[in-house]
Design a protein around this motif. Structure first.
Motif, PDB file in Angstrom:
ATOM      1  N   LYS B  36      26.279  36.832  33.619  1.00 54.32           N
ATOM      2  CA  LYS B  36      27.632  37.022  33.092  1.00 54.32           C
ATOM      3  C   LYS B  36      28.131  35.716  32.498  1.00 54.32           C
ATOM      4  O   LYS B  36      27.649  34.640  32.863  1.00 54.32           O
ATOM      5  CB  LYS B  36      28.568  37.436  34.221  1.00 54.32           C
ATOM      6  N   MET B  49      38.884  32.811  46.063  1.00 52.88           N
ATOM      7  CA  MET B  49      38.268  34.136  45.929  1.00 52.88           C
ATOM      8  C   MET B  49      36.774  34.023  45.653  1.00 52.88           C
ATOM      9  O   MET B  49      35.984  34.817  46.160  1.00 52.88           O
ATOM     10  CB  MET B  49      38.923  34.938  44.797  1.00 52.88           C
ATOM     11  N   ARG B  52      35.159  33.399  48.842  1.00 54.79           N
ATOM     12  CA  ARG B  52      35.102  34.644  49.622  1.00 54.79           C
ATOM     13  C   ARG B  52      33.962  35.537  49.131  1.00 54.79           C
ATOM     14  O   ARG B  52      33.240  36.143  49.921  1.00 54.79           O
ATOM     15  CB  ARG B  52      36.436  35.384  49.493  1.00 54.79           C
ATOM     16  N   ASP B  53      33.777  35.591  47.790  1.00 53.97           N
ATOM     17  CA  ASP B  53      32.666  36.368  47.240  1.00 53.97           C
ATOM     18  C   ASP B  53      31.336  35.819  47.704  1.00 53.97           C
ATOM     19  O   ASP B  53      30.405  36.577  47.992  1.00 53.97           O
ATOM     20  CB  ASP B  53      32.712  36.353  45.700  1.00 53.97           C
ATOM     21  N   LEU B  56      30.688  36.968  51.113  1.00 52.26           N
ATOM     22  CA  LEU B  56      30.393  38.400  51.215  1.00 52.26           C
ATOM     23  C   LEU B  56      29.029  38.756  50.657  1.00 52.26           C
ATOM     24  O   LEU B  56      28.362  39.637  51.173  1.00 52.26           O
ATOM     25  CB  LEU B  56      31.440  39.209  50.445  1.00 52.26           C
ATOM     26  N   THR B  57      28.617  38.089  49.557  1.00 53.83           N
ATOM     27  CA  THR B  57      27.401  38.543  48.878  1.00 53.83           C
ATOM     28  C   THR B  57      26.306  37.500  48.803  1.00 53.83           C
ATOM     29  O   THR B  57      25.201  37.831  48.435  1.00 53.83           O
ATOM     30  CB  THR B  57      27.715  38.956  47.434  1.00 53.83           C
ATOM     31  N   ARG B  61      29.179  34.605  42.212  1.00 59.16           N
ATOM     32  CA  ARG B  61      29.506  35.611  41.200  1.00 59.16           C
ATOM     33  C   ARG B  61      29.030  37.005  41.605  1.00 59.16           C
ATOM     34  O   ARG B  61      29.107  37.937  40.824  1.00 59.16           O
ATOM     35  CB  ARG B  61      28.872  35.252  39.856  1.00 59.16           C
ATOM     36  N   GLY B  62      28.485  37.113  42.841  1.00 57.15           N
ATOM     37  CA  GLY B  62      28.039  38.426  43.284  1.00 57.15           C
ATOM     38  C   GLY B  62      29.219  39.328  43.579  1.00 57.15           C
ATOM     39  O   GLY B  62      30.251  38.881  44.060  1.00 57.15           O
ATOM     40  N   GLN B  63      29.087  40.616  43.285  1.00 61.76           N
ATOM     41  CA  GLN B  63      30.183  41.551  43.532  1.00 61.76           C
ATOM     42  C   GLN B  63      29.669  42.724  44.351  1.00 61.76           C
ATOM     43  O   GLN B  63      28.502  43.090  44.264  1.00 61.76           O
ATOM     44  CB  GLN B  63      30.746  42.096  42.211  1.00 61.76           C
ATOM     45  N   SER B  64      30.576  43.325  45.146  1.00 63.98           N
ATOM     46  CA  SER B  64      30.213  44.540  45.876  1.00 63.98           C
ATOM     47  C   SER B  64      31.464  45.387  46.035  1.00 63.98           C
ATOM     48  O   SER B  64      32.579  44.865  46.067  1.00 63.98           O
ATOM     49  CB  SER B  64      29.639  44.193  47.246  1.00 63.98           C
ATOM     50  N   ILE B  65      31.274  46.703  46.115  1.00 64.96           N
ATOM     51  CA  ILE B  65      32.441  47.571  46.291  1.00 64.96           C
ATOM     52  C   ILE B  65      32.394  48.297  47.627  1.00 64.96           C
ATOM     53  O   ILE B  65      32.940  49.383  47.775  1.00 64.96           O
ATOM     54  CB  ILE B  65      32.574  48.599  45.141  1.00 64.96           C
ATOM     55  N   GLU B  66      31.716  47.706  48.610  1.00 69.64           N
ATOM     56  CA  GLU B  66      31.725  48.318  49.933  1.00 69.64           C
ATOM     57  C   GLU B  66      33.111  48.194  50.545  1.00 69.64           C
ATOM     58  O   GLU B  66      33.718  47.133  50.470  1.00 69.64           O
ATOM     59  CB  GLU B  66      30.720  47.587  50.853  1.00 69.64           C
TER      60      GLU B  66
END
Lengths: 155, 84
Positions: B36, B49, B52-53, B56-57, B61-66
């Motif tokens: 990206k 933020m 925090r990402d 979490l991942t 720049r990793g994203q998740s929608i769990e």
């Protein structure tokens, strides 16, 4: 002075693995990262309004960390509930919007097209609308403006 | 009259050098940001933020929608202390 001089202060990074005390009720943390959260932000505001306001009023009384744990748990659970519902109902529009945000520095104004489809789906399936409290400078909802001033350079 | 093609060599060189430099820079930035474009104009909130990402991942720049975070998330905050 060509030799590296270690400074007089040194910073250490530590991870504290102590869990919460057992008398505090457990809540599972929200696992959504920044882009999906930004995409769902106004819907969380519409869906969880009472719990969010409770939490903010509680924090207003006292900023001590242990004071607002109960309201905080409620906020977390409400957000988890909404994310689950969004995934069930509007998954593809949701994914489109937050992927667009990730490619555009998480700016709303660059991703209006996927946002419109997501807003339509959320209104149809869950009855939630994105409303900017107070509106913009003229009181309008900038995401509904037909010809905005701040927009992407290419159509 | 024949075209003075030797005079166009510097233009070709400039185009090639700028093009290569720009392409390699773009590729390097995309590689660091999981394909990206990089984030810019980040304030303290955005940096928090991103941290925090990362918690979490694994990547900032990793994203998740769990809806539910992994178990380790509640205890893996980095605490920075300064030892004088």
């Amino acid at each position: 002075m060509s030799v590296h001089q270690a400074g007089t202060t040194s910073s250490v990074e530590r991870v504290d693995l102590t869990p919460m005390p057992s008398e505090v009720p457990q809540v599972q943390e929200l696992g959504t990262t920044s882009a999906p959260l930004k995409s769902a932000a106004f819907f969380i505001g519409a869906y969880c309004k009472e719990y969010n306001e409770d939490f903010m009023l509680c924090k207003n009384e006292s900023r001590e960390p242990g004071h607002c744990l109960k309201e905080g748990r409620r906020v977390t659970r409400c957000a988890q509930d909404l994310i689950t519902k969004m995934r069930e109902n509007c998954l593809s529009q949701f994914n489109d919007h937050w992927n667009c945000l990730e490619k555009n520095n998480q700016e709303y104004y660059l991703c209006r097209k996927p946002e419109r489809t997501l807003n339509a789906c959320m209104f149809e399936k869950l009855g939630l609308t994105k409303t900017i409290p107070g509106g913009g400078l003229q009181g309008q909802q900038v995401h509904e403006k037909a010809n905005p001033i701040f927009k992407a350079m290419q159509k | 009259m024949p075209v003075p093609w030797e005079a166009l060599i510097p233009f070709g060189l400039l185009t090639a050098m700028f093009g290569t430099a720009g392409t390699l820079l773009n590729a390097s930035q995309r590689f660091q940001n999981l394909g990206k474009p990089p984030r810019y104009n980040l304030d303290k909130w955005e940096e928090s933020m991103l941290e925090r990402d990362r918690r979490l991942t694994g990547h900032k720049r990793g994203q998740s929608i769990e809806p539910v975070a992994p178990e380790a998330f509640s205890v893996n905050t980095i605490i920075r202390g300064y030892r004088p």
